[in-house]
Structure formats: structure tokens, C-alpha cells
Scaffold this motif. Structure first.
Motif, short mmCIF file in Angstrom:
data_model
loop_
_atom_site.label_atom_id
_atom_site.label_comp_id
_atom_site.label_asym_id
_atom_site.label_seq_id
_atom_site.Cartn_x
_atom_site.Cartn_y
_atom_site.Cartn_z
N THR A 1 -71.36 27.76 104.47
CA THR A 1 -72.32 28.80 104.83
C THR A 1 -73.46 28.74 103.81
N ALA A 2 -74.48 29.58 104.03
CA ALA A 2 -75.58 29.63 103.07
C ALA A 2 -75.07 30.05 101.70
N ASP A 3 -74.12 31.00 101.68
CA ASP A 3 -73.54 31.41 100.40
C ASP A 3 -72.74 30.27 99.76
N GLY A 4 -72.03 29.53 100.59
CA GLY A 4 -71.26 28.41 100.08
C GLY A 4 -72.15 27.33 99.49
N LEU A 5 -73.28 27.05 100.18
CA LEU A 5 -74.24 26.07 99.67
C LEU A 5 -74.82 26.51 98.33
N ALA A 6 -75.07 27.81 98.20
CA ALA A 6 -75.64 28.34 96.96
C ALA A 6 -74.65 28.23 95.80
N LEU A 7 -73.36 28.39 96.10
CA LEU A 7 -72.35 28.38 95.04
C LEU A 7 -71.85 26.98 94.66
N LEU A 8 -72.04 26.00 95.57
CA LEU A 8 -71.48 24.67 95.32
C LEU A 8 -71.98 24.04 94.02
N PRO A 9 -73.29 24.01 93.73
CA PRO A 9 -73.73 23.40 92.46
C PRO A 9 -73.12 24.08 91.24
N ALA A 10 -73.01 25.42 91.28
CA ALA A 10 -72.42 26.13 90.15
C ALA A 10 -70.95 25.78 89.99
N VAL B 1 -63.08 20.63 99.65
CA VAL B 1 -63.26 20.92 101.07
C VAL B 1 -64.74 20.81 101.43
N ALA B 2 -65.62 21.30 100.54
CA ALA B 2 -67.06 21.23 100.81
C ALA B 2 -67.52 19.79 100.94
N ARG B 3 -66.98 18.90 100.11
CA ARG B 3 -67.39 17.50 100.16
C ARG B 3 -66.76 16.76 101.33
N ALA B 4 -65.48 17.08 101.61
CA ALA B 4 -64.76 16.36 102.66
C ALA B 4 -65.04 16.94 104.04
N GLY B 5 -65.40 18.23 104.11
CA GLY B 5 -65.62 18.88 105.40
C GLY B 5 -64.35 19.11 106.17
N SER B 6 -63.22 19.02 105.49
CA SER B 6 -61.93 19.15 106.17
C SER B 6 -60.87 19.56 105.17
N VAL B 7 -60.02 20.51 105.57
CA VAL B 7 -58.93 20.93 104.71
C VAL B 7 -57.91 19.81 104.55
#
Length: 302
Positions: A59-68, A13-19
Motif C-alpha cells: 500500500t502507499a503506507d507500506g511503500l513509505a515504510l519500506l526504506p525505513a 514479502v515486499a520484495r518477493a510479492g508473495s508470502v
């Protein structure tokens, strides 16, 4: 792995920007993806996405968790690939009957190539005379083994397979200074000289017996040995005659001055043997494939 399905949904979802687009990529329904995102956010206690008219953004939290999350999925994928590879990794033990010296049978090259092909396969070597190697293979005590026989003879056992590797000659060798005694190279004359013989399991015995048997001739036996090194030592000491492989005979003539009977040769073949009914066993099949790397196929070889 099932426990990583939620992380896969988050990253997709983070990469596609859509469910909806993420659901297509994951081959899931939209409600299933939405449920996984809801479960992840609830378990973390964090809001990972902002809903916008054009879709979802991190969100900022989502951006922080994406690489992990991406790193965790990459590790999980590597783990799965390694686990999958282990299903096809050859394991077990291959017992090999060896003969003569390691260099002649190219044992080092064979084992190093086999280890590259099947690094988890354990090898166990048992050294002896070729006749004993054959007997142990028949009994199932060895998987494969090197064997010596006259060209075209093979093993003489229908249950055993034989792959010829090379052909060479045995020569009659004698102590230094015996050149005059070897002048008459008829076998009736050679047989009367003192001979260092070997047990029936050895190729020396078989080759000599085949050559002398038709004429009803027996060699003048003065000693019997079961090791090539011992036989050579006795010849050097002046005890009597014996047989030696062509390269060994020439080396001994050069280095020790041993006499070699001129124009007397006993042809021989080196081969690998195994039981026909075990040809498809993975360790034996791997050994046969490796054999062609070390001993390239010869024209007409069987």
C-alpha cells in the motif's frame, strides 16, 4: 536479533510479492510469516499490503515504510557483525622487557605493527638490562622481552624460548688519544688498562667474563655503571675502556674521536624471549606473529 524478525518478514514479502516465496527465503512456514505481518500491521495500525490475484503489493503506507525498514535491518546487521567481531578481538595487556635503545631493537616499528594487529591490546614497557629482563620473565612479571647473548647460547634456561633476531659485534672502545695504549690487543694487555664495567645482569659483563675467564684474567675495574649513556660519558671523559655495539662504536669514533681496538670483536645476538608454557597465550602469540613483520625470519633461526 529476534526483535527484528517481524521487520525481516515485512521486507521479504515486499520484495518477493508473495508470502510463500518470502517464507522460503526466511526458512519459515507460511503461517509464521503471515502471523508476523498481521502483528506488525496491528502494532502500527496501518494496512501495509493489498491482496491481489498474483500476490501481495504494498500500500502507499507500506511503500513509505519500506526504506525505513530496510535501513533498520541494515543497522541491525552491522550491530550484530560488530558484536560478533568483539568476541574475537584480542584484549588484555602485554608486558614487554626492553633493553638498550629503542631504535636498535626496532621498538617503534614493533609496537605500531602490533597495534594494527591487535588495537585493543594494551602494552606496558619495562626497561632494564637483559639479565634482569630474563629474571622477570622467569617469574612471570613480564610476558616477553628482548635479550642479548653470545651467538648460539640462547638463554641457557630450558623453560624459556628464544628467537634470534640479528647478530652483531661489540668493540672495545677507549678515550680519545688512547690509540697507542690499544696497540697491544691481547686480552692480557687490554685487561690491565682501566675498565668501566657493568653489573652481572648486563651483556657487557657476560661477554667480557666469557672472554677472560678461560685465562683467569680479570679486568682492572675503576668504575661500574648500569646505563649505556653513563658508560659512554665516562669513556669520553677519559676514565677508561668499555664495550660498545659496532654501530655505536663507529659513530662514537667519528663524532667524539673515541679510540677503537682494531680487530677485537665480541660476537653477540639479539633475541626475544618468553616462557615456553605461555606461547599459546593470545597476547604473546600476537607479539610473535608481529615480530616476523619487523624482523624477517633469518636462515637457520631458532
Amino acid at each position: 536479533m529476534q526483535e527484528y524478525a517481524t521487520l525481516r518478514a515485512f521486507v521479504a514479502v515486499a520484495r518477493a510479492g508473495s508470502v510463500s516465496r518470502a517464507a522460503e527465503q526466511l526458512h519459515l512456514t507460511q503461517p509464521a510469516v503471515s502471523l508476523k505481518l498481521k502483528q506488525l500491521q496491528a502494532s502500527l495500525g496501518l494496512a501495509l499490503f493489498n491482496r491481489r490475484p498474483q500476490g501481495l503489493s504494498l500500500t502507499a503506507d507500506g511503500l513509505a515504510l519500506l526504506p525505513a525498514a530496510e535501513k533498520a535491518l541494515a543497522s541491525a546487521s552491522a550491530f550484530e557483525q560488530t558484536a560478533s567481531a568483539l568476541h574475537s578481538t584480542l584484549r588484555g595487556k602485554l608486558t614487554i622487557g626492553t633493553i638498550v635503545d629503542p631504535e636498535f631493537i626496532r621498538l617503534g616499528a614493533f609496537l605500531s605493527r602490533l597495534m594494527l594487529r591487535a588495537p585493543q591490546l594494551e602494552t606496558e614497557l619495562h626497561h632494564g638490562m637483559s639479565g634482569r629482563v630474563l629474571t622477570r620473565i622467569e617469574k612471570g612479571e613480564l610476558d616477553v622481552g628482548f635479550y642479548l647473548a653470545p651467538p648460539g647460547e640462547g638463554t641457557g634456561h630450558s623453560a624459556l624460548a628464544w628467537r634470534e633476531l640479528t647478530q652483531f659485534d661489540y668493540h672495545v672502545i677507549a678515550p680519545a688519544g688512547w690509540e697507542a695504549r690499544l696497540a697491544d690487543t691481547r686480552w692480557t694487555s687490554l685487561a690491565r688498562l682501566p675498565w668501566i664495567v657493568t653489573p652481572p645482569d648486563s651483556v657487557h659483563h657476560r661477554l667480557l667474563h666469557h672472554r677472560l675467564a678461560d685465562g683467569g684474567i680479570t679486568p682492572n675495574r675503576v668504575a661500574q655503571v648500569d646505563q649505556e649513556a653513563c658508560m659512554l660519558d665516562l669513556v669520553r671523559a677519559g676514565v677508561g675502556l668499555s664495550l660498545a655495539r659496532d654501530a655505536l662504536a663507529m659513530a662514537e669514533r667519528q663524532e667524539s674521536g673515541l679510540a677503537v681496538a682494531e680487530h677485537v670483536r665480541l660476537p653477540c645476538s639479539l633475541g626475544l624471549i618468553w616462557r615456553h608454557d605461555r606461547s599459546v597465550e593470545p597476547p604473546i602469540a600476537a607479539a610473535l606473529k608481529t615480530l616476523d613483520d619487523v624482523w624477517p625470519p633469518r636462515h637457520g633461526r631458532v
